[in-house]
Scaffold this active site. Structure first.
Site, mmCIF file in Angstrom:
data_model
loop_
_atom_site.group_PDB
_atom_site.id
_atom_site.type_symbol
_atom_site.label_atom_id
_atom_site.label_comp_id
_atom_site.label_asym_id
_atom_site.label_seq_id
_atom_site.Cartn_x
_atom_site.Cartn_y
_atom_site.Cartn_z
ATOM 1 N N ASP A 51 -0.303 4.345 0.843
ATOM 2 C CA ASP A 51 -0.745 5.418 1.850
ATOM 3 C C ASP A 51 0.166 5.326 3.201
ATOM 4 O OD1 ASP A 51 -2.250 3.044 2.504
ATOM 5 O OD2 ASP A 51 -3.390 4.142 3.969
ATOM 6 N N ASP A 68 6.219 2.280 6.045
ATOM 7 C CA ASP A 68 5.188 1.426 6.267
ATOM 8 C C ASP A 68 4.215 2.422 4.978
ATOM 9 O OD1 ASP A 68 2.737 -0.061 6.528
ATOM 10 O OD2 ASP A 68 2.644 0.762 8.876
ATOM 11 N N HIS A 70 1.038 -1.140 0.038
ATOM 12 C CA HIS A 70 -0.004 -0.124 0.035
ATOM 13 C C HIS A 70 0.744 1.007 -0.128
ATOM 14 C CE1 HIS A 70 0.537 1.101 4.309
ATOM 15 N NE2 HIS A 70 0.589 -0.479 4.461
ATOM 16 N N GLU A 109 -4.684 1.701 3.074
ATOM 17 C CA GLU A 109 -4.654 0.409 3.980
ATOM 18 C C GLU A 109 -4.783 0.991 5.398
ATOM 19 O OE1 GLU A 109 -2.409 -2.857 6.373
ATOM 20 O OE2 GLU A 109 -2.056 -0.429 6.099
ATOM 21 N N GLU A 110 -4.066 1.989 5.589
ATOM 22 C CA GLU A 110 -3.785 2.353 7.037
ATOM 23 C C GLU A 110 -5.329 2.758 7.613
ATOM 24 O OE1 GLU A 110 -1.488 1.957 8.735
ATOM 25 O OE2 GLU A 110 0.451 2.139 7.327
ATOM 26 N N ASP A 163 4.753 -6.047 3.529
ATOM 27 C CA ASP A 163 4.030 -5.060 4.414
ATOM 28 C C ASP A 163 4.473 -5.505 5.846
ATOM 29 O OD1 ASP A 163 2.920 -2.696 5.205
ATOM 30 O OD2 ASP A 163 0.909 -3.700 5.384
#
Length: 408
Positions: A80, A141, A78, A175-176, A198
């Site tokens: 974001d 991340d 991801h 995703e976050e 991830d």
């Protein structure tokens, strides 16, 4: 491989924070800036079938370079970053040949990345660390995962002697905030299985995660002048406090680890008339997970019996433990484990104390274990990542592709 570091530094300087209060996908317009850049990158390294849809989901293909049919596999990350800490004006710092001592991130504020507190730092002596400047998160991340996947595809395209089948890559927004897989088109992705890149430290390999739910508890009070309130006032703040006092005091994130579940109160607000508590419920075991939800319902019922109809509870399931979807195809975990061992990486197989796009994707028909991206201390100013761990993630991705072609 030489493009890995500049690629990652370029990505983290672009603010891509997601927003849980937005209903759009992506949840923030600024995510489009990096999304469009990633599409260009995939074209530049020679991938085919490169696409981006109206929701910011990116896909691409590295064609097979062998004659036989092997399963199409995928790699997903991801782009974001977390809304928990500022991501504006990220200014990554390089610490070359790390000496094992404290790293001063912000001299003015006295912010130090200290191995006496973050003990895992000591395992990276002599390596190159990428840190924050103490003012923002870093964004490893999961921009590390994005950079590693792109670099791995570039590595395979350049080193044609490494034989592999068709490889699919995917990059997701949001995703976050728990929505990374919500609009992922599994049918279009068309892979037998995939891996999310991830995870955290070097060697992590995960196929278990929490069962998860959110809960919102609302308390209704009655405001009366305090001088004349006896027998009349109902203070919703005190009702909220009574609710909190009935939660198990040791079943919280700061007192649990491994497969132990918890309740996590993350937001509280209130006046005499109206108060709210928001919390999350987590447990690896499904029966215990359901028991946790039942406990909240029982607490609310006790408060109602004592105080009347002054409490409301809303529970929403978020995601489930992907273990039940991975175990029937456990060879996909074994391939990743073997890939690491062949590269001299010790696999660290452990349950995820959190969620992952791979959980939702697994229940959508795309089994999807999680592999390390290499970073530490995500979502804050102490975030860092060793360059050498990123390089090994690239090689792990390539080795998985090679082993899959050999074994099918």
């Amino acid at each position: 491989m030489e493009k890995l570091l500049p690629r990652f530094l370029d990505f983290v300087r672009i603010d891509t924070q997601s927003d849980p209060n937005s209903d759009s996908t992506p949840s923030t317009d600024k995510q489009w800036v990096l999304a469009k850049k990633l599409v260009l990158e995939l074209h530049q390294i020679g991938l085919e079938e490169v696409s981006i849809d109206e929701n910011g989901y990116i896909m691409g293909t590295l064609p097979s370079n062998i004659d036989k049919e092997v399963p199409t596999i995928g790699f997903i990350s991801h782009y974001d970053t977390s809304p928990d800490f500022t991501a504006e004006n990220v200014n990554p710092q390089l610490v070359e040949n790390y000496d094992g001592g404290p790293i001063l991130l912000d001299e003015k504020e006295g912010i130090v990345l200290d191995p006496d507190y973050f003990e895992e730092l000591r395992q990276y002596v002599g390596q190159t660390l990428i840190t924050t400047d103490g003012k923002t998160l870093l964004g490893a991340d999961d921009k590390a995962g994005v950079a590693e996947i792109i670099t791995a595809m570039e590595y395979l395209a350049t080193n044609k002697e490494i034989k592999h089948g068709k490889i699919r890559v995917g990059f997701t927004p949001d995703e976050e905030i728990g929505r990374g897989a919500h609009k992922f088109d599994v049918k279009k992705f068309d892979a037998r299985w995939a891996y999310t890149i991830d995870g955290s430290e070097l060697g992590e390999l995960e196929f278990e995660n929490f069962n998860a739910a959110s809960a919102k508890v609302t308390f209704k009070g009655k405001s009366v002048h305090p001088g004349y309130a006896k027998g009349k006032m109902v203070n919703s703040i005190l009702l909220a406090n009574a609710f909190l006092s009935l939660l198990p005091p040791h079943e919280v994130p700061e007192k649990t680890d491994g497969r132990q579940g918890f309740f996590h109160v993350h937001d509280i607000s209130g006046t005499i008339e109206h108060s709210e508590i928001e919390l999350i419920i987590r447990d690896h075991d499904e029966e215990q997970f359901e028991a946790r939800k039942t406990l909240l319902q029982d607490i609310v019922q006790k408060l109602k019996e004592k105080h009347g109809d002054v409490v409301d509870l809303e529970i929403k399931d978020q995601y489930k433990n992907m273990q039940e979807k991975i175990e029937p195809v456990f060879h996909i975990v074994e391939i990743a484990e073997d890939a690491m061992m062949k590269l001299g990486i010790k696999p660290i197989i452990k349950p995820i104390r959190g969620g992952t796009d791979g959980s939702q994707l697994s229940f959508m028909g795309l089994p999807c274990p999680n592999i390390f991206a290499g970073g530490h201390n995500f979502h804050g100013k102490y975030e860092y990542i060793p360059l050498e761990s990123m390089q090994k993630a690239v090689l792990t991705i390539a080795k998985i592709c090679e082993l899959t072609a050999e074994r099918f």
